[in-house]
Design a protein around this motif. Structure first.
Motif, PDB file in Angstrom:
ATOM      1  N   GLN A 189       8.576  -7.275   4.784  1.00  8.24           N
ATOM      2  CA  GLN A 189       8.753  -7.520   3.352  1.00  8.24           C
ATOM      3  C   GLN A 189       7.813  -8.614   2.860  1.00  8.24           C
ATOM      4  OE1 GLN A 189      13.193  -6.695   1.956  1.00  8.24           O
ATOM      5  NE2 GLN A 189      13.210  -7.873   3.862  1.00  8.24           N
ATOM      6  N   ARG A 203      12.432  -3.669   1.570  1.00 10.30           N
ATOM      7  CA  ARG A 203      12.567  -2.853   2.781  1.00 10.30           C
ATOM      8  C   ARG A 203      12.741  -1.372   2.451  1.00 10.30           C
ATOM      9  NH1 ARG A 203      17.842  -3.044   6.820  1.00 10.30           N
ATOM     10  NH2 ARG A 203      17.383  -1.090   7.879  1.00 10.30           N
ATOM     11  N   SER A 241      10.194  -6.939  12.386  1.00 10.76           N
ATOM     12  CA  SER A 241      11.431  -7.277  11.678  1.00 10.76           C
ATOM     13  C   SER A 241      11.253  -7.054  10.180  1.00 10.76           C
ATOM     14  CB  SER A 241      11.823  -8.733  11.949  1.00 10.76           C
ATOM     15  OG  SER A 241      10.829  -9.618  11.475  1.00 10.76           O
ATOM     16  N   ASP A 242      12.401  -6.825   9.509  1.00 10.30           N
ATOM     17  CA  ASP A 242      12.360  -6.553   8.069  1.00 10.30           C
ATOM     18  C   ASP A 242      11.767  -7.728   7.290  1.00 10.30           C
ATOM     19  OD1 ASP A 242      13.509  -4.126   8.556  1.00 10.30           O
ATOM     20  OD2 ASP A 242      15.553  -4.779   8.103  1.00 10.30           O
ATOM     21  N   ASP A 243      12.122  -8.941   7.701  1.00  6.64           N
ATOM     22  CA  ASP A 243      11.636 -10.115   6.978  1.00  6.64           C
ATOM     23  C   ASP A 243      10.114 -10.196   7.008  1.00  6.64           C
ATOM     24  OD1 ASP A 243      14.226 -10.771   6.489  1.00  6.64           O
ATOM     25  OD2 ASP A 243      14.381 -12.298   8.066  1.00  6.64           O
TER      26      ASP A 243
END
Length: 474
Positions: free
Chosen positions: A207, A214, A202-204
């Motif tokens: 990052q 992202r 996932s992006d979270d």
């Protein structure tokens, strides 16, 4: 009435065109079915005469080039993997292992990746640079034809063909550490093909992990590249990659210290006019010892053969690198108790003998006895062929008359293995003592047995069946 009767009898004598066509079609189909049946029967008999059956065709111990599938294929190279060893006679010993071949064009570059498998490889042709990222450091190695090396599972590897006009070809045996008989390749950097494994997060998470936005992560890890997993690189970049490569290890002295070993550059384990044997053992390479493996290379002179022998514990996965010939092996697993020659005799003398043989086997089973019969497994081999020889199975390999035969061997279960030769100057059968010879061969034949066992002056590599000198000339 007479007219009708006459008409009916006339119709009986002269069937309608539709009925005639139908009858002819049925006759044709019947004849065609019979012809196909005889044709298929003839094909089956021809297969049996020429080794197309399960035993004499070599399966499940022999695999041709058609048994490989392309894992990766681009204009600049390919990575091919042999089908799994899934048949019962071999799956127990080597079912978890996979054979693969890497071919890279001149100045080809292979993207960084890691396998969930240990790699044991041999450089068949060409030269290259292999870079490993492991234990928090980078190790760069120059490899060339004849080198063998072990890459532990999980190491990130990238490599390049450093030659300007010659292909770089590597044969390897992979030992999966996650799923038996199955391995995967993982790319940290990619696009569409290959895809970066970071795309699954996932992006979270990404990052936070990289402390980066992202958009910037996508530019680095997921930007599209031309050429795919195997691409081409400018000559200048290939030279830069080669500058830091070496032939030695990292100098850490750890159990997994990495370095290539020249198999063909070392002194052969044995050599005579009929062949040379090179071996890299666990005593010389700690990576092999930990994997319980050995790497061997047999260069058999054209028209020569390896003496019949077997390994006490190791199962051999052999890959033909050059030349052609054939191998034979005595095997109890695919036996029906009858060789091809015996089947031919049974056809000539009818089915009576075959039925008697089945009755005899049934009686042996009822008495709790096991018939000691063996099947001759035989197959023609050429460059690209793969042979599996299980432990304790007597076998031999014969080189063709046209050129030398080079066979690379990965021995699995080699740490406590012994090689037993059955013919030649070092035949173990020569160690039988006199009382045993009289009991085994019979008192009158004991001396004849001594002469037979001493008749072959060579060992390990022998003159082949079609050598320059016949048995009568000896």
């Amino acid at each position: 009435m007479v007219k009708k009767t006459t008409t009916s009898s006339s119709m009986a004598r002269s069937p309608s065109p539709l009925l005639t066509a139908l009858l002819l079609s049925l006759c044709f189909l019947s004849l065609a079915s019979t012809a196909v049946g005889w044709s298929r029967r003839g094909e089956r008999e021809e297969d049996e005469r020429h080794g197309g059956g399960r035993g004499e065709g070599g399966r499940p111990y022999h695999f041709g080039e058609e048994s490989f599938r392309h894992w990766t294929r681009t204009r600049h190279g390919r990575f091919s993997v042999l089908e799994r060893f899934s048949d019962e006679p071999v799956v127990g010993a080597v079912g978890d292992y996979r054979v693969a071949v890497l071919e890279a064009a001149p100045r080809a570059f292979l993207q960084p990746s890691h396998y969930d498998a240990d790699e044991v490889f041999y450089v068949k042709e060409g030269e290259g640079v292999i870079v490993l990222l492991r234990d928090g450091k980078r190790e760069s190695f120059c490899v060339r034809e004849g080198d063998a090396m072990v890459i532990p599972a999980g190491a990130i590897v990238y490599s390049a063909n450093t030659h300007s006009n010659k292909w770089f070809r590597v044969v390897m045996l992979l030992n999966p550490v996650s799923t038996p008989g199955h391995f995967e390749e993982y790319f940290p950097v990619g696009g569409d093909r290959p895809e970066s494994f970071f795309s699954a997060f996932s992006d979270d998470v990404l990052q936070a992990a990289f402390n980066t936005r992202r958009e910037e992560l996508e530019k680095v890890f997921e930007r599209k590249r031309e050429g795919g997993e195997i691409s081409t690189a400018p000559e200048e970049q290939i030279r830069e990659l080669s500058k830091s490569c070496s032939r030695g290890g990292g100098g850490s002295g750890s159990e997994w210290e990495i370095k290539p070993s020249s198999l063909t550059g070392k002194r052969p384990s044995f050599s005579n006019n009929h062949g040379k044997l090179f071996e890299l053992t666990g005593d010389e390479c700690r990576h092999l010892k930990k994997l319980d493996m050995l790497i061997g290379l047999a260069n058999i002179t054209r028209g020569s053969m390896m003496a019949p022998s077997y390994s006490t514990r190791a199962t051999k996965v052999a890959v033909v690198l050059q030349g052609n010939g054939y191998f034979e092996m005595a095997c109890p697993h695919v036996s029906g108790g009858r060789s091809s020659e015996r089947r031919e005799r049974e056809r000539e003398h009818g089915r009576r003998r075959e039925e008697w043989g089945r009755e005899e086997e049934q009686e042996e089973e009822e008495r709790g006895e096991k018939a000691r019969r063996y099947k001759k497994v035989r197959a023609q081999v050429r460059e690209g062929s793969v042979i599996v020889i299980p432990a304790s199975h007597p076998a031999t390999i014969v080189a063709g008359e046209g050129e030398n035969l080079a066979v690379l061997c990965f021995a699995v279960g080699a740490n406590h293995d012994e090689k037993v030769f059955l013919a030649g100057r070092n035949s173990l059968l020569k160690q039988l003592d006199d009382p045993a010879k009289k009991l085994v061969f019979g008192g009158s034949a004991a001396r004849e047995a001594d002469r037979v066992l001493a008749a072959q002056p060579e060992q390990i590599f022998l003159r082949g069946p079609h050598g320059d000198r016949s048995v009568s000339d000896m």
